[in-house]
Design an enzyme around this catalytic site. Structure first.
Site, PDB file in Angstrom:
ATOM      1  N   CYS A 187       0.792  -1.189  -0.012  1.00 21.27           N
ATOM      2  CA  CYS A 187      -0.104   0.137   0.101  1.00 21.27           C
ATOM      3  C   CYS A 187       0.896   1.230   0.278  1.00 21.27           C
ATOM      4  O   CYS A 187       1.428   1.618   1.142  1.00 21.27           O
ATOM      5  CB  CYS A 187      -0.957  -0.218   1.203  1.00 21.27           C
ATOM      6  SG  CYS A 187      -1.736   1.333   1.222  1.00 21.27           S
ATOM      7  N   CYS A 212      -0.722   4.279   1.935  1.00 28.03           N
ATOM      8  CA  CYS A 212      -0.239   3.968   3.722  1.00 28.03           C
ATOM      9  C   CYS A 212       0.974   4.095   3.974  1.00 28.03           C
ATOM     10  O   CYS A 212       1.243   4.919   4.968  1.00 28.03           O
ATOM     11  CB  CYS A 212      -0.946   2.493   4.067  1.00 28.03           C
ATOM     12  SG  CYS A 212      -2.467   2.041   3.320  1.00 28.03           S
ATOM     13  N   ASP A 213       1.779   3.760   3.068  1.00 31.15           N
ATOM     14  CA  ASP A 213       3.338   3.830   3.766  1.00 31.15           C
ATOM     15  C   ASP A 213       4.297   4.498   2.798  1.00 31.15           C
ATOM     16  O   ASP A 213       5.356   4.912   3.309  1.00 31.15           O
ATOM     17  CB  ASP A 213       3.683   2.365   3.587  1.00 31.15           C
ATOM     18  CG  ASP A 213       2.811   1.279   4.327  1.00 31.15           C
ATOM     19  OD1 ASP A 213       2.513   1.856   5.642  1.00 31.15           O
ATOM     20  OD2 ASP A 213       2.777   0.160   4.094  1.00 31.15           O
TER      21      ASP A 213
END
Ligand code: NAP
Length: 307
Positions: free
Chosen positions: A130, A133-134
């Site tokens: 992701c 997300c990261d």
């Protein structure tokens, strides 16, 4: 006894919820809190009709949720472990049993993994699927994205916001992605293509995170080490259908098999919509379209039972 239980909180499930709620069926929408849906992990969606300036993926979900709620859809966080009964059905969750006349399965798909030991050992320690997300954690660092589809190109382009360099590692010498997405990634000055290569091993440990990868040349089998700070996987998806394996027919890859031209599964009263049966289109808008079809199919099924 519920009329309709919809399992899934993506564009397919929520569109089913809007339609069945407007039909007065007071659907119950169940979603698992464990994993975010694919649209929840996306940033800008530029091709969802009706939003000429684009819209954020999570905003589509919030809007659809509100729209369904306005017409009387109910929402509950629960992971369905199995479903029993021939109709009516019983849905078994960790803490409850829910009875329903019809079910719409709309649990989508999850990212595919490489399946190598170092990938699971370093998952969450520099290996992720992701970028949204990261990506933030890789400011001024170097990362690789594995894959050659639209997702890989999108993620590679997105990661240039943070990373100093993004290597797009693909096992062939040609991208599968659409022309516009491929060109956007390949023409970006921070993106470098690594053709005919697959990741044989990810190097690192849980304290230091990822420090490198071993790349294997797919044309001649030779290997080389590459220093890298993060690995982003973008190699397709696997349908989330495991809890339904005894309920409905699936194909060899786990996709739910539908009756041609409808959302009917092999089990009367159980319908399916979205990425858990569709391996061809896999778009938010097609998932929403299937969600609409499933709602209409469930409504007709209930009417036929009542009559
Ligand atoms: P995809 O199109 O199935 O591409 C998966 C990629 O991963 C392929 O290039 C494949 O290589 C590679 N791959 C698969 N298994 C691998 C393995 N074990 N090791 C190394 N590489 C592997 O998946 P996607 O990119 O997630 O896209 C899914 C669907 O969503 C597509 O229909 C796509 O068009 C759509 N999508 C659209 C947008 C957009 O328009 N905004 C954004 C994202 C996704 P090969 O090419 O060699 O098979």
């Amino acid at each position: 006894m519920e009329n309709v239980v919809i399992i899934g909180h993506g564009p397919a499930g929520l569109t089913s919820a809007i339609y069945t709620a407007r039909a007065g069926l007071a659907p119950l929408v169940l979603s698992s809190s464990a994993e975010l849906g694919q649209l929840d992990q996306t940033t800008d969606v530029e091709n969802f009709p009706g939003f000429p300036e684009g819209i954020l993926g999570p905003d589509i979900i919030v809007n659809m949720h509100k729209q369904a709620e306005r017409f009387g859809a109910k929402f509950q966080t629960a992971h369905v472990e199995k479903i029993t009964g021939e109709g009516p059905f019983v849905l078994h969750t960790a803490s409850s049993q829910i009875e329903t006349r019809t079910i719409i399965l709309a649990t989508g798909a999850k990212p595919r993994r490489l399946g190598i030991e170092s990938e699971s050992r370093l998952w969450g320690h520099g290996v992720t699927a992701c970028a949204v997300c990261d990506g933030f954690f890789y400011r001024n660092r170097e990362v690789i994205v594995i894959g050659g589809g639209d997702s890989a190109c999108e993620e590679a382009t997105y990661l240039t916001k943070f990373a100093s360099r993004v290597y797009l590692v693909h096992r062939r010498d040609q991208l599968r992605a659409s022309k516009i997405m491929a060109e956007r990634a390949m023409n970006h000055p921070k993106v470098e293509m690594v053709w005919n290569s697959e990741v044989a091993e990810i190097l690192g440990n849980s304290e230091d995170g990822v420090v490198g990868v071993v790349l294997r040349d797919t044309t001649n089998g030779s290997t080389r080490e590459m220093k890298i700070d993060g690995v982003f996987l973008s190699i397709g998806h696997i349908p989330n259908t495991e809890p339904f394996k005894d309920l409905v027919d699936r194909d060899s890859e786990g996709y739910i098999i539908l009756e041609e031209g409808s959302t009917k599964t092999s089990r009367p009263g159980v319908f399916a919509a979205g990425d858990l049966h569709d391996k061809h289109y896999r778009q938010a808008i097609t998932a929403a379209g299937f969600g609409c079809m499933a709602a209409l199919d469930a409504e007709r099924f209930l009417a036929s039972q009542a009559g």
